[in-house]
Each structure stands twice: as C-alpha cells, then as structure tokens.
Design an enzyme around this catalytic site. Sequence first.
Site, PDB file in Angstrom:
ATOM      1  N   THR A   1     -17.193 115.050  82.823  1.00 26.15           N
ATOM      2  CA  THR A   1     -18.002 114.751  84.006  1.00 26.15           C
ATOM      3  C   THR A   1     -17.114 114.277  85.148  1.00 26.15           C
ATOM      4  OG1 THR A   1     -19.978 114.241  82.722  1.00 26.15           O
ATOM      5  CG2 THR A   1     -19.852 113.303  84.932  1.00 26.15           C
TER       6      THR A   1
ATOM      7  N   HIS B   1     -14.052 115.651  73.113  1.00 27.38           N
ATOM      8  CA  HIS B   1     -15.078 115.501  72.080  1.00 27.38           C
ATOM      9  C   HIS B   1     -15.854 116.780  71.786  1.00 27.38           C
ATOM     10  CE1 HIS B   1     -19.110 115.160  74.162  1.00 27.38           C
ATOM     11  NE2 HIS B   1     -18.312 115.076  75.202  1.00 27.38           N
TER      12      HIS B   1
ATOM     13  N   CYS C   1     -38.828 117.011  75.297  1.00 30.23           N
ATOM     14  CA  CYS C   1     -38.371 115.827  74.570  1.00 30.23           C
ATOM     15  C   CYS C   1     -36.882 115.568  74.758  1.00 30.23           C
ATOM     16  CB  CYS C   1     -38.677 115.962  73.088  1.00 30.23           C
ATOM     17  SG  CYS C   1     -37.887 117.381  72.331  1.00 30.23           S
TER      18      CYS C   1
ATOM     19  N   GLN D   1     -17.121 123.845  77.180  1.00 35.28           N
ATOM     20  CA  GLN D   1     -17.643 124.462  75.963  1.00 35.28           C
ATOM     21  C   GLN D   1     -16.771 125.625  75.478  1.00 35.28           C
ATOM     22  OE1 GLN D   1     -20.038 123.432  74.084  1.00 35.28           O
ATOM     23  NE2 GLN D   1     -21.174 122.024  75.385  1.00 35.28           N
TER      24      GLN D   1
END
Length: 407
Positions: free
Chosen positions: A76, A207, A331, A185
């Site tokens: 980020t 990560h 969700c 990615q």
Amino acid sequence: MAVKTPIFMDNHSTTPVDPRVMETMIPYFTQKFGNAASRNHAFGWEAEAAVDLAREQIGALIGGMGKEIVLTSGATEANNLAIKGAAHFYKKRGNHIITVETEHKAVIDACKSLARDGFEITFLKPSTDGLVTPEQVAEAVTDKTVLVSVMLVNNEIGVVQPIKEICTAVKNKNPKTLFHTDAVQGAGKVPFDVTDTNVDLVAITAHKMYGPKGVGALWVRRKPRVRLDPLIHGGGHERGMRSGTLAVPLIVGFGKAAEIAKAEMKEENERIVALRKRLYDGLTSQLSDTFVNGHEDRRHPGNLNISFAFVEGESLLMAMKDVAVSSGSACTSASLEPSYVLRALGVSEELAHTSIRFGIGRFNTAEEIDHVTEIVVDAVKRLRELSPLWEMHQEGIDISKIQWAAH
C-alpha cells in the site's frame, strides 16, 4: 488420509511464512539486532550487509538491481509512493494519470487523492474477461499524461495483464510518460522482468510470497533515472525516498522469500495449476450454473474466482466455515455493494453477489482440494434447495424477465 481443518485457501489475501524464511529471520531479532543505518560499529555493519543482500534477492526476482529497491512498510505504501511521488515530482510535465477501474484500492484511492489536488484521472474500463488492451491504454495517453498505472495480476479475478505490450504502446505515444505496475499478486507467481517490460515503477510485498507481513518494496528505475517526491520525511533513508529505521528481520525474510520464489516458481506453478484444475473440474462436474470470472487462460496459477448462481455468497461462506476463502459479496466489506471488480467486468449484481475467490498456494494439497470440493458442492446444493429462484430456474422460467410486484 485425514484432512486437518480449517483449510486455508485464501492465499491472495496473505500467505503463511515459509519455514525456511522464518529460520533466516530469527537471528535478526536476537543476536543480529543492529540498526542498518548505524555505520560506526559491527552491529550496524552486519545489519546493513543483511539488508543489502535482501535488496539483491528482491531485485533479482523481477530482473532489477538491489540499488533500485526502496524498502517500505508494504505494498500500500509502495503504490502510494509510486503514484503520488511521481505525480508531484513531475507535475510540470502534466497533470494527467491513467489507471484501470479494477485496480487495487491502494491504487484507485491514491489516484482519487491526486484528483482532489487538481490532477485529471482517467479510469479505463476492462473487457468482460478483465483485460485492457495496449491500444485502449495508448488511446487515452495525451501530452499531459505523467503516469500510467496498470496492475500485473488482479487480486480478485487473477487476470494477468499484457504489461509489456501496454507499456510499449504507452511509451510509443508519449516517451516521457512513466509506467507503474502493482505486481503484488504476480511477483514470484508469473514470469515478469522489469528490463523486458520496460516499466519504471513496480510495487511488491513479502506476505503474498510466503514472507512476513509489514514489509514491501518499490522498484524504482535508475537508468533512465526516475525520481519521486517522498511521502515520509526524516533521516533521508532509502536514497531520500522513504525515511525510517529499516525493519531488518522482516527485510531479511522478504529477501529469502523472493529467492525461494525465483528458484521454485516454475515447478511450483505446475503443481498449483494442476490443483486449480482439480478444483475446477470437481466443482463444475457436479454443479451446473457456475461461471468463472476473468480470463480463463491469462490468470494467476492459483486463482479460481467462480460464481455459483442462485446462492448468496455470504450464505455460502457461512456454510463453508471450515474453509478460508473470500467472497465478492457484502460480508467482505462495510458496503452492501458487490465487488467493484466484478461489476466493472459487467457481471450482473446477482452473480457478483454469488462469487467465491479460491486462492490456492504452496502448502495446499490434493487432499485439501478434494475435501473443499466436497464441502462446496454439498453447501451449494443445500442452499439452492432452499431457494425459490432456483426452483423457478429449474422450471425454465427466465428470472431476469420477471416483473416483481410491490407489496
């Protein structure tokens, strides 16, 4: 063979630290704890040497040099530094930035922030398979375009963009335009080389490649030199682009993770692609009305984003409590809107709400794939049996043409 649950199949969100990475990191928390900026004693020299090695390992993963690696707190920050740093440093060249509607929020929100500072942002719409074409991007380039940002691999649908061709088209249209790619990615998962693609700025993170959280990097081209305005000011670390004491243990782990990814990518991809095919075949052979989101061939080896019609994604996730995956449904965010990535592809709101992203990784097994297949098939069949819409669909009724009456 018994399968241990819960099963982690959300390797696009994060990955477990590889034991080999952990082993490399541990001494730098205890015995080798020096500050890499301490140039007056052996503790600092030892830490600096470890960081320099990690830079080389990270740079080598994407075909760059260690001296071109600016270490950050994560992807980020790296994306924000690339986009805002380039925009502000080169604002005399122009105020126009081009990106894609399906980029990660770190890119989209950085661009929106620049829009509030007076920059003009063009958000390109991808085709239904998630791709943008070199011609489409080049057409948007003007003499005021200072930066183009197109991600290597999409974090939701796994689509691999033709970065080399897009970058070439952009540079042919305006040689002064900088090209940034969010390779978070894709780095270590798909072949990518900064020299071959001719990009200027590349964001990656540890990560997502079995390294620790809390550390990332921005590759910044040295020849021809790309310059950035820093976001964080202080001691002038990282060639003045990112001040702050370096997290040596995390950086060492990042370097080791990058080294492993480079060495084992080809073999690992073959195994993971076979697992993805096993999952796809298992699901689609037992369930009708399933739809893969994104290009079927140009995709991350471990990504399967699939919509199960007539099943709400939230309900499916709850029915799959022993499996860690993610959904394009409400969700997964504070919003009731379905995935903005899927909506940009033209996926209907109904189908977007039914999507599940499976992220297969290094430590997943064939036994886990089979167990997950069994759980998903059982859950989808059970939920569809409860759905009146599924019953109507089975009877041949076109639900999209029904006029629902208000009560």
